[in-house]
Design an enzyme around this catalytic site. Structure first.
Site, short mmCIF file in Angstrom:
data_model
loop_
_atom_site.label_atom_id
_atom_site.label_comp_id
_atom_site.label_asym_id
_atom_site.label_seq_id
_atom_site.Cartn_x
_atom_site.Cartn_y
_atom_site.Cartn_z
N ALA A 1 -102.66 55.26 10.62
CA ALA A 1 -101.59 55.25 9.94
C ALA A 1 -101.39 56.50 9.21
CB ALA A 1 -101.71 53.89 8.95
N GLY A 2 -102.57 56.97 8.71
CA GLY A 2 -102.49 58.43 8.07
C GLY A 2 -102.26 59.47 9.00
N LYS B 1 -94.17 49.46 -0.93
CA LYS B 1 -94.17 49.04 0.34
C LYS B 1 -95.43 48.38 0.51
CE LYS B 1 -95.30 49.00 4.36
NZ LYS B 1 -95.72 47.79 4.80
N GLU C 1 -114.87 52.90 12.32
CA GLU C 1 -114.72 52.02 11.26
C GLU C 1 -114.59 50.64 11.70
OE1 GLU C 1 -112.85 51.82 6.80
OE2 GLU C 1 -111.33 52.33 8.22
N GLU D 1 -105.31 58.27 1.65
CA GLU D 1 -106.65 57.58 1.36
C GLU D 1 -107.01 57.00 2.38
OE1 GLU D 1 -109.43 55.53 1.00
OE2 GLU D 1 -108.43 54.62 -0.74
N GLY E 1 -104.85 53.63 3.69
CA GLY E 1 -104.82 52.79 4.87
C GLY E 1 -105.80 53.41 5.95
N THR F 1 -106.84 55.60 9.22
CA THR F 1 -106.90 56.76 9.72
C THR F 1 -105.58 56.98 10.63
OG1 THR F 1 -109.23 57.57 9.25
CG2 THR F 1 -107.92 59.05 10.83
N CYS G 1 -112.99 50.25 2.30
CA CYS G 1 -112.92 51.39 3.05
C CYS G 1 -114.23 52.23 2.68
CB CYS G 1 -111.71 52.49 2.54
SG CYS G 1 -111.64 52.75 0.93
#
Length: 494
Positions: free
Chosen positions: A244-245, A188, A395, A262, A240, A242, A296
């Site tokens: 999304a994580g 994806k 970030e 990650e 991706g 944080t 990142c």
């Protein structure tokens, strides 16, 4: 200046289709995704968009290939042989992969070949591990009767979700580890950078990889969320943000699906008092402009003693003045555009926040006046940054560097750790013992000494909100396996 004509044209065989179950199929709803150039703002490709029904079809294909097909039952050496074929099929397409990265996110033409080459090297490294990776270990059981075996079996159907900033390197690393482990995979890619995943899928089709072992479903967020929720998915590997994580972790947690995350970073560079400021300034400037700061792990916080703060800021400012911003195809360019219009606006928003928060804008902070097109932002430097400020905590993912003054080494470590993130860090000193001491004090997944670098043979990942688990190196295979203990009455012939 290099021209577009000097670089190969990207030729996708089936851009309007998805790769599911070994076939190129029309998306269920006929959707399309437009890919925009970061430097020209033009549409450079249009590809198929997967929706919920396509995600279910991909999971069904991968599930069948894992449950009924030969792939997880092959000897690791057989799977490695298939990966060697994949490597051979990708090799002649490396120039297209290079062009895709330049076009999609504005990567420099002088840098892109090395990054794509790094992805190919990671694939080769993973192939080489087939001979030594401990898929089966034997030992004497604690009671001394028979034989104990520890086996690593594939976790199952794995979804690999990658961001837009390094679409080939990250995707091929995940795919290689998962396939060697015996998983079947659903790729994806980010909707902004799907071209690399199409090239990987075309290479898999070219070599005749067993049907359903590798599938491709580019999509936007809603369909991706549906994919992660599918109970046929055993493992999600996400690189991706944080945000999304956290979403993926919560969804996987509902059914205890495995996940590797990650995520973001706000990496600190600690400059100790013995290190040359001019050398530090050169390294820190070259790091923050690398891929326009869209890495990142990039060193975006510089921590230095108060009595050296102003001198280091001046040295960095002098280096930033030399940076040439421009066309990524021009070999003289050092800083290209940001990948997306929304990313440019996000970075400029953080510049405003830095000014409003009381930091001192020393250099940059705006769009280059000589560039009418493209998502460009000047290299930007803030000084007198407090560790609690927004620009020191969040970030930014752009070429924005903040310098934080501290009282000494212990305070520097406290400042470095005063973050929700813990992905990467660096320490600048000529004393190896000091470097080791500071590195051990930093709560982060990787620490380097006097340089910004990666070693793909080592595990990579973060502490705290920078993620869960590790990828890269041997860990990149292990993350796609489950441990099983077998106790036999007699030794097995395996």
């Amino acid at each position: 200046m290099a021209t577009l004509a000097a670089h190969p044209v990207i030729r996708l065989s089936h851009p309007d289709r998805l790769f599911i179950g070994g076939s190129w199929i029309e998306p269920a709803k006929g959707g399309r995704i437009e890919v925009i150039s970061a430097h020209s703002e033009a549409v450079i490709a249009t590809v198929a968009e997967a929706t919920e029904a396509d995600m279910d079809a991909a999971v069904a294909a991968a599930r069948h290939a894992f449950d009924e097909g030969p792939w997880p039952r092959m000897d690791p050496a057989e799977r490695a042989a298939w990966l060697r074929k994949l490597h051979a099929a990708l090799e002649p397409r490396v120039p297209e992969l290079v062009r895709a990265w330049i076009d999609q996110i504005g990567s420099l033409a002088t840098v892109a070949p090395f990054v794509i080459g790094g992805g190919m090297a990671t694939l080769q490294f993973t192939i080489d591990q087939a001979e030594t990776y401990p898929f089966v270990e034997t030992r004497a059981p604690a009671d001394g009767h028979g034989e104990a075996m520890i086996v690593r079996e594939p976790v199952g159907v794995a979804v690999t979700i990658v961001p837009w900033n390094n679409p080939f390197g990250i995707m091929i690393s995940k795919v290689a580890g998962a396939l060697l482990a015996g998983c079947t995979v659903i790729m994806k890619p980010a909707p902004e950078t799907p071209i690399e995943a199409f090239i990987i899928a075309e290479a898999a089709d070219e070599i005749g990889l067993p049907a359903g072992v590798l599938n491709l479903v580019p999509s936007h967020r809603e369909a991706a969320d549906h994919l992660v929720r599918n109970p046929g998915v055993d493992k999600v590997s996400l690189t991706g943000s944080t945000i999304a994580g956290k979403r993926v972790a919560s969804v996987c947690g509902e059914r205890l699906a495995r996940c590797t995350l990650e995520l973001g970073g706000k990496s600190a560079a600690i400059v100790l008092d013995d290190y040359d400021l001019e050398a530090a300034a050169k390294m820190l400037t070259s790091t923050i402009i690398m891929s326009a700061g869209q890495v990142c792990a990039t060193l975006s916080r510089v921590i230095v003693s108060k009595h050296r703060h102003d001198a280091l800021v001046e040295a960095i400012r002098a280096e930033m003045e030399k940076v040439r911003v421009g066309d990524p195809f021009d070999p003289a360019t050092q800083l290209g555009p940001l990948a997306l219009e929304r990313q440019r606006d996000r970075v400029l928003g953080y510049v405003e926040a830095g000014n409003a928060g009381g930091a001192r804008l020393v250099f940059g902070g705006g769009r280059p006046l000589h560039l009418a097109r493209g998502y460009y932002v000047e290299p930007t430097l803030f000084s007198c940054v407090d560790r609690s400020m927004k620009i020191a905590q969040e970030e930014i993912f752009g070429p924005v560097l903040s310098v934080l003054p501290v009282a000494g080494e212990a305070d520097a470590i406290r400042a470095a750790n005063a973050s929700d993130f813990g992905l990467y860090g660096a320490v600048f000193t000529h004393d190896r013992e000091s470097a080791y001491r500071v590195a051990r004090g930093m709560r982060t997944g990787t620490v380097t000494h006097n340089i910004f670098r990666f070693d793909p043979h080592l595990p990579f990942g973060g502490f705290k909100q920078s993620g869960i688990g590790r990828e890269g190196g041997v860990a990149g295979i292990t993350s796609y396996t489950e441990l099983k203990s077998i106790l036999l009455d007699a030794p097995a012939d395996v």
